[in-house]
Design an enzyme around this catalytic site. Structure first.
Site, PDB file in Angstrom:
ATOM      1  N   ASP A 174      15.618   3.618   5.054  1.00 53.95           N
ATOM      2  CA  ASP A 174      14.229   3.933   4.710  1.00 53.95           C
ATOM      3  C   ASP A 174      13.603   2.706   4.038  1.00 53.95           C
ATOM      4  OD1 ASP A 174      12.270   6.441   4.140  1.00 53.95           O
ATOM      5  OD2 ASP A 174      12.223   5.064   2.428  1.00 53.95           O
ATOM      6  N   ASN A 229       1.304   0.336   2.482  1.00 51.84           N
ATOM      7  CA  ASN A 229       0.140   0.773   3.267  1.00 51.84           C
ATOM      8  C   ASN A 229      -1.123   0.818   2.409  1.00 51.84           C
ATOM      9  OD1 ASN A 229       0.914   1.106   5.955  1.00 51.84           O
ATOM     10  ND2 ASN A 229       1.833   3.099   5.568  1.00 51.84           N
ATOM     11  N   GLU A 240       8.758   5.856   8.097  1.00 48.24           N
ATOM     12  CA  GLU A 240       9.400   4.581   7.770  1.00 48.24           C
ATOM     13  C   GLU A 240      10.927   4.690   7.779  1.00 48.24           C
ATOM     14  OE1 GLU A 240       8.335   6.515   3.739  1.00 48.24           O
ATOM     15  OE2 GLU A 240       7.674   6.560   5.824  1.00 48.24           O
TER      16      GLU A 240
END
Length: 422
Positions: free
Chosen positions: A303, A311, A346
């Site tokens: 991850d 983001n 992700e």
């Protein structure tokens, strides 16, 4: 005398009474009759009218039947010629037979015998004419067709459309045979995802089509990359001839679209890794196999650390770039037997067959270090956390996955950018 009525005849006879008597009969039964009273006149009329059958007396003035035959055979070696001869002309008759004329009738000529002989010859001529017409029609159809079609005995080619020769980059049948030999040498049989296999002989070729559940099979052409064809094979009505009609349909574009559709269905569009659906399929398949054969098996879940913050700070376009670069890094770090997928968001999932816990940890630690070294233009530093679980006897695929996920959660909870096992 149905056949004879479709035939033209040249009749050469120097005796007037004999000539006129038989001419009346021949004219009544033939399509057209040409009459000559000597060899020279007969030859001139032959060159002018090209009759189907020549009937000639052997002994004639100016040019006898033997000389006439020699000159006619120079123009058309296959011309049908029938001699009328007297018993006393045996020397002429022997010479005529040596020239492979189609028969002789002794004088006085029996009209019924003559007509029966002519009807037999006429039947042969009409049959040959029809065969030639059929061949010309077929050839004309082939030459004007854009379809890839071949008439063959599965060794040599009888007819083929220009598109077939263009496909193989040869001019004609002769060049094809010089380059490839038998037509079967160009085909490779394809079945689902298997490699294309060379077709060894005509029996195998026919059996593959007969045993196919479809009306055609898929073949590749040797030497033509990424070209595929549906091919159908039909025996023509005359089974004694051993001829088959092959029709090929180019499905290269269809196959390309099919491959693209399959790729899109099994891959993530952003990272080009396997998607979650394909991962589930491969995970289930590999889990069953390793359980059956008691093999080592490890599963890792990775991850991206603080991906939401990335983001929010740099925008989703940069977030997509991060996903792409990490996916590329993960893929380049894997072994050939490893299976990598984008699990979602992700997260990435990694299947490691024939890999124990220590080996899996070593692989994943190398991956973690590689990701840490990725450079971005905005100097953003990106790391990943990885959780690993190795198959135990009591595991199901659900419990194995749960333990890997728990290891990932622990890695993130305890500081991130690390590899932990469970």
């Amino acid at each position: 005398m149905e056949c004879l009525k479709k035939i033209t005849i040249l009749y050469a006879e120097d005796e007037q009474m004999v000539r006129e008597g038989y001419a009346r009969t021949l004219k009544r039964y033939s399509k057209e009759l040409y009459v000559a009273q000597n060899g020279e006149e007969a030859f001139e009329k032959y060159r002018l009218y090209k009759p189907d059958i020549v009937i000639s007396d052997i002994r004639m003035p100016k040019m006898n039947g033997i000389e006439l035959t020699k000159k006619i055979k120079e123009i058309n070696p296959k011309q049908i010629i029938l001699f009328t001869t007297a018993h006393t002309e045996s020397n002429y008759t022997l010479e005529a037979l040596d020239m492979q004329v189609d028969g002789y009738i002794t004088k006085p000529v029996d009209k019924n015998r003559l007509l029966n002989k002519l009807e037999t010859l006429a039947g042969y001529i009409i049959s040959e004419r029809e065969n030639k017409e059929h061949q010309e029609i077929l050839q004309n159809m082939f030459e004007n067709s854009k379809l890839i079609q071949v008439l063959t005995n599965l060794e040599t080619i009888k007819f083929a459309t220009p598109s077939f020769f263009e496909l193989l980059q040869v001019k004609d049948k002769k060049e094809f045979e010089e380059k490839f030999g038998s037509i079967l040498t160009i085909f490779e049989y394809c079945e689902s995802s298997k490699e294309c296999l060379y077709i060894k002989d005509s029996k195998e070729f026919i059996e593959k089509i007969k045993n196919s559940s479809e009306e055609s099979i898929t073949v590749a052409i040797k030497g033509l990359k990424d070209r595929f064809f549906y091919i159908s094979l039909k025996s023509i009505s005359d089974k004694q001839s051993g001829l088959y009609f092959i029709c090929m349909t180019d499905i290269s574009e269809l196959q390309r679209e099919k491959r693209e559709a399959l790729y899109k269905a099994s891959h993530d569009s952003l990272t080009r890794l396997y998607n979650r659906e394909k991962f589930d399929e491969l995970y289930t398949l590999n889990f069953k196999q390793v359980q059956r054969y008691d093999r080592k098996f490890s599963l890792a879940i990775a991850d991206i650390d603080f991906f939401k913050k990335i983001n929010d700070t740099y925008g989703h376009i940069f977030g997509d770039e991060v996903l792409q670069k990490i996916a590329k890094c993960l893929k380049s770090s894997l072994r050939k037997t490893d299976i990598l997928a984008r699990w979602g968001g992700e997260e990435f999932a990694l299947i490691m067959v024939e890999t124990d816990l220590e080996q899996a940890k070593k692989v994943c630690e190398e991956i973690r270090k590689e990701v840490e070294q990725i450079k971005f233009e905005n100097s953003c530093r990106v790391t990943i956390s990885i959780g690993i679980a190795t198959l135990q006897k009591e595991d199901t695929k659900e419990t194995l996955f749960k333990r890997a996920d728990e290891a990932l959660y622990e890695a993130k909870r305890s500081g991130r950018n690390k590899v932990l096992t469970k």
